[in-house]
Design an enzyme around this catalytic site. Sequence first.
Site, PDB file in Angstrom:
ATOM      1  N   TRP A  21      -4.375  51.782 -29.668  1.00 55.14           N
ATOM      2  CA  TRP A  21      -4.591  50.425 -30.184  1.00 55.14           C
ATOM      3  C   TRP A  21      -5.981  49.948 -29.758  1.00 55.14           C
ATOM      4  CZ3 TRP A  21      -6.095  45.744 -28.558  1.00 55.14           C
ATOM      5  CH2 TRP A  21      -5.856  44.662 -29.416  1.00 55.14           C
ATOM      6  N   TRP A  40       6.108  48.201 -27.852  1.00 52.91           N
ATOM      7  CA  TRP A  40       4.949  48.068 -26.961  1.00 52.91           C
ATOM      8  C   TRP A  40       5.299  48.503 -25.547  1.00 52.91           C
ATOM      9  CZ3 TRP A  40       0.527  47.661 -29.217  1.00 52.91           C
ATOM     10  CH2 TRP A  40       0.391  46.945 -30.418  1.00 52.91           C
ATOM     11  N   GLU A  94       6.359  36.675 -31.446  1.00 51.64           N
ATOM     12  CA  GLU A  94       5.379  37.330 -32.312  1.00 51.64           C
ATOM     13  C   GLU A  94       5.933  37.405 -33.741  1.00 51.64           C
ATOM     14  OE1 GLU A  94       2.579  40.019 -29.726  1.00 51.64           O
ATOM     15  OE2 GLU A  94       4.459  41.058 -30.002  1.00 51.64           O
ATOM     16  N   ASP A 152       1.938  46.773 -36.789  1.00 47.98           N
ATOM     17  CA  ASP A 152       2.698  45.930 -37.723  1.00 47.98           C
ATOM     18  C   ASP A 152       2.335  46.070 -39.209  1.00 47.98           C
ATOM     19  OD1 ASP A 152       2.865  44.958 -35.163  1.00 47.98           O
ATOM     20  OD2 ASP A 152       2.198  42.948 -35.640  1.00 47.98           O
ATOM     21  N   PHE A 182      -5.888  40.434 -36.504  1.00 49.35           N
ATOM     22  CA  PHE A 182      -4.485  40.620 -36.129  1.00 49.35           C
ATOM     23  C   PHE A 182      -3.561  40.324 -37.324  1.00 49.35           C
ATOM     24  CE2 PHE A 182      -4.146  40.359 -31.201  1.00 49.35           C
ATOM     25  CZ  PHE A 182      -5.045  41.390 -31.087  1.00 49.35           C
TER      26      PHE A 182
END
Length: 489
Positions: A58, A292, A216, A34, A96
């Site tokens: 990740w 994802w 999200e 992101d 995050f």
Amino acid sequence: MINQYIANKRSEDCADENWRPKYHFTAPTGWMNDPNGLIYFKGWYHLFYQYNPKHCDWASMHWGHAVSKDMVHWKDMPIALKPDKEYDNDPEGGCFSGCAVEKDGVLYIFYTASMSREGRLCQTQCLVTSKDGVHFEKYAGNPLISGRPVDALEPFRDPKVFAAAGKWYMVLGGSVKSRNPEGDGRVFLYESENLYEWDYKGAILESKGKLGTMMECPDLFELEGKWILTCSPMNHPEYNKALYCVGNMDFENGQYTIEKIGNLDVGFDYYAPQSFQDEHGNRVMIAWQNGWLWMPWCEDFGPTGTEGWRGTLSVPRVVSLNGENEVCLYPVSELASLEAETKQYCNYAVAAQKQYLYPGDGKSYRMELWIDVEKLRSRYLEIGILGEGDKAMVVAVDLVQKVVSLDKGQGDLFGRGRMNCPIEVRNGKLKLLLLVDCSTVEIYIDEGRYCITSNVYPEKKQTECWIRTPYKDAVIDKLKISSMTGFCE
Ligand code: FRU
């Protein structure tokens, strides 16, 4: 100040890479997801991003950092945030997603510290400040928000802060217990007078089984008198990856009323968008151009790990509302500074045989088509991009079925699939913009009323660009095609 910290030009090694886009932002090496903390601060655009500098998977989230004077030419900066505190240091967590605001000349960055503790997810909201946009200090009183609203499940993240009605507000993504074991998605609202103390105001978006199990990266901003709420739902029943709502916000009572819901982009790869205001006051949005593995259409993250990088960001897009209160996204005008050689044709005749267009190196270009439905007698067009012989990604404009589609079934080394976007044709005209950049394709229909964004992985030799119509004849009102240079060149 910033200048002395800018990294040298990206290494010339990139020249051998087949898939690294030239005018879309990618991290120098490693994994990126992101976009975070987008802001125009003291004369520079700052772009932070979810980053694992160590390898292309990740893990252990850092915040990578780049700066720009025009949102198009980006320069790499040192890593801004590392997971190095007891509340964020976790290989399966870290710093995050989050946002940035400016107050009294200071940058306030909010992010989610994510940890797993005894097998349970622990997500808290933290603060970092910076006076210069180069040095970042985690607040000693972190976490700022450690408890969750009653009923909220463990995933509780992605703060987006903004000023409204004389106060500060924060939207946060989450989920509450429901019949679905994965929960029911929520966007929570918090309020503050000073950016340090936050009060819970309530949930402003409730999925109720219809919009997904966890929201999200929510965002809330005012546009032309309406309040636009966006988020990236997990497990949306109709696979919506980036949802928008147009409505009204009552901050006093913490209530949002929805007038319209839509899709920001129907492509395979447009997720976790974040918005900010550019120096002219336009609302601009950037998204991660991947997805994802929990998304049913995602097989893997693509083959670019073999080139040492993974993850692409969409070009910045201006957000606007059209007459029907639909959210439209369109590339910022600054992108024009990368246009190189341009060819333009009026009344361009298309036939059954492929006509080749040769834009620059055939890998990075933009193409614009103005279509008058009456002149397109065949009512059908095929545009082949990143092709070689029978291979190509095909953009089809079908004015009978009223669908524009992107098919990567005949040209992608890695993944197949076709994305169909139903369209409405207004006043007998259709306008199309295609951005092609090595491994990314963005399609904008009618000034961004519909967008289709997808990654594609052609072989090195696939550089052909053609256009054809299988039946009768077709004339395109106007066709413009420009090769694009890279932002590091
Ligand atoms: C969205 C997301 C966020 C989270 C981040 C972790 O893509 O899952 O919810 O903060 O990525 O990297």
